[in-house]
Design an enzyme around this catalytic site. Structure first.
Site, mmCIF file in Angstrom:
data_model
loop_
_atom_site.group_PDB
_atom_site.id
_atom_site.type_symbol
_atom_site.label_atom_id
_atom_site.label_comp_id
_atom_site.label_asym_id
_atom_site.label_seq_id
_atom_site.Cartn_x
_atom_site.Cartn_y
_atom_site.Cartn_z
ATOM 1 C CG ASP A 242 16.480 -42.408 17.358
ATOM 2 O OD1 ASP A 242 16.040 -41.252 17.261
ATOM 3 O OD2 ASP A 242 16.119 -43.197 18.254
ATOM 4 C CG HIS B 267 27.060 -42.107 21.464
ATOM 5 N ND1 HIS B 267 27.810 -41.466 22.432
ATOM 6 C CD2 HIS B 267 26.112 -41.219 21.081
ATOM 7 C CE1 HIS B 267 27.309 -40.253 22.619
ATOM 8 N NE2 HIS B 267 26.283 -40.079 21.820
ATOM 9 C CE1 TYR C 246 18.879 -37.609 29.799
ATOM 10 C CE2 TYR C 246 18.826 -37.689 27.406
ATOM 11 C CZ TYR C 246 18.179 -37.771 28.618
ATOM 12 O OH TYR C 246 16.823 -38.012 28.661
HETATM 13 P P1 IMP Z 1 17.733 -38.085 19.208
HETATM 14 O O1 IMP Z 1 18.653 -39.056 18.588
HETATM 15 O O2 IMP Z 1 17.934 -36.726 18.623
HETATM 16 O O3 IMP Z 1 16.295 -38.552 19.184
HETATM 17 O O4 IMP Z 1 18.175 -37.928 20.715
HETATM 18 C C1 IMP Z 1 17.562 -38.576 21.801
HETATM 19 C C2 IMP Z 1 17.962 -37.893 23.080
HETATM 20 O O5 IMP Z 1 19.325 -38.178 23.381
HETATM 21 C C3 IMP Z 1 17.848 -36.376 23.097
HETATM 22 O O6 IMP Z 1 17.442 -35.987 24.387
HETATM 23 C C4 IMP Z 1 19.231 -35.891 22.802
HETATM 24 O O7 IMP Z 1 19.495 -34.623 23.351
HETATM 25 C C5 IMP Z 1 20.059 -36.964 23.476
HETATM 26 N N1 IMP Z 1 21.330 -37.171 22.773
HETATM 27 C C6 IMP Z 1 21.495 -37.583 21.497
HETATM 28 N N2 IMP Z 1 22.802 -37.648 21.206
HETATM 29 C C7 IMP Z 1 23.461 -37.256 22.312
HETATM 30 C C8 IMP Z 1 24.838 -37.096 22.606
HETATM 31 O O8 IMP Z 1 25.733 -37.317 21.794
HETATM 32 N N3 IMP Z 1 25.126 -36.681 23.857
HETATM 33 C C9 IMP Z 1 24.171 -36.415 24.798
HETATM 34 N N4 IMP Z 1 22.878 -36.533 24.563
HETATM 35 C C10 IMP Z 1 22.514 -36.957 23.315
#
Ligand code: IMP
Length: 190
Positions: free
Chosen positions: A68, A176, A150
């Site tokens: 996450d 990250h 992002y």
């Molecule tokens: P989740 O981990 O998939 O819930 O992502 C949470 C939010 O952060 C979503 O809007 C993803 O598109 C964004 N996100 C997750 N990982 C990345 C990354 O590596 N780069 C840019 N946006 C990210």
């Protein structure tokens, strides 16, 4: 070794597959026939990662890990953080999320931010978490077309290109998720 990565996000799969040794065969949610939306109701990034991994272990029985991620902006007291995916609405639209953030910061000079990824691994019935952070700043406009989420508005510290302008290998080295995956690999090797 077979390990389920609790995601169907093709970008996350690509990033993680590029880092893992060939001895680890990564299965996606599609690969194990999981079609439902896994609940992510925790108020923390770590809590959501653990919730997703627990769900797969309980319902499908596989050793697995979930990630996450949140984007934490200093001048917004850490927002959007755990709510990054739904920042501009439940559609989880990346463009709308970026537009909203750029709008919020339109009058703000202090643009420091960080991406935080927590990976929750469940293996042999034990839970282990790994955290990776990448510090940087939010740009004033979108730049680049690779990556996802992002990436076009995130400038990693010390770089003059956004994540969306960098090759995957570079994002993985300083990013990250890459940092969290490196810890995961180290753990699996011991
Ligand atoms: P989740 O981990 O998939 O819930 O992502 C949470 C939010 O952060 C979503 O809007 C993803 O598109 C964004 N996100 C997750 N990982 C990345 C990354 O590596 N780069 C840019 N946006 C990210």
């Amino acid at each position: 070794m077979k390990l389920v990565f609790a995601t169907n996000n093709p970008n996350k799969l690509k990033e993680v597959r590029a880092l893992l040794p060939s001895t680890i065969k990564l299965l996606s949610l599609t690969d194990i026939g999981c079609k439902e939306d896994i609940p992510e109701t925790s108020p923390t990034i770590e809590g959501n990662a653990i919730q997703k991994a627990n769900y797969i272990k309980e319902h499908y029985g596989y050793d697995c890990f979930a990630d996450d991620t949140g984007l934490e902006v200093e001048s917004l007291d850490g927002a959007p953080g755990v709510y990054s995916a739904r920042y501009a609405g439940k559609e989880k639209n990346a463009d709308a999320n970026m537009n909203k953030l750029l709008n919020e910061l339109s009058e703000v000079e202090h643009r420091d931010a960080q991406f935080k990824t927590v990976i929750a691994l469940i293996i042999n019935h034990k839970l282990q978490t790994f955290t990776g952070v990448c510090k940087g700043a939010i740009t004033k406009e979108k730049k680049g077309s690779s990556g996802f989420g992002y990436d076009p508005i995130f400038l990693p510290y010390g770089y003059s290109n956004t994540f969306a302008e960098l090759p995957l290998s570079e994002k993985n080295k300083i990013g990250h998720r890459g940092k969290a995956v490196q810890q995961l690999i180290k753990f699996l090797n011991h």
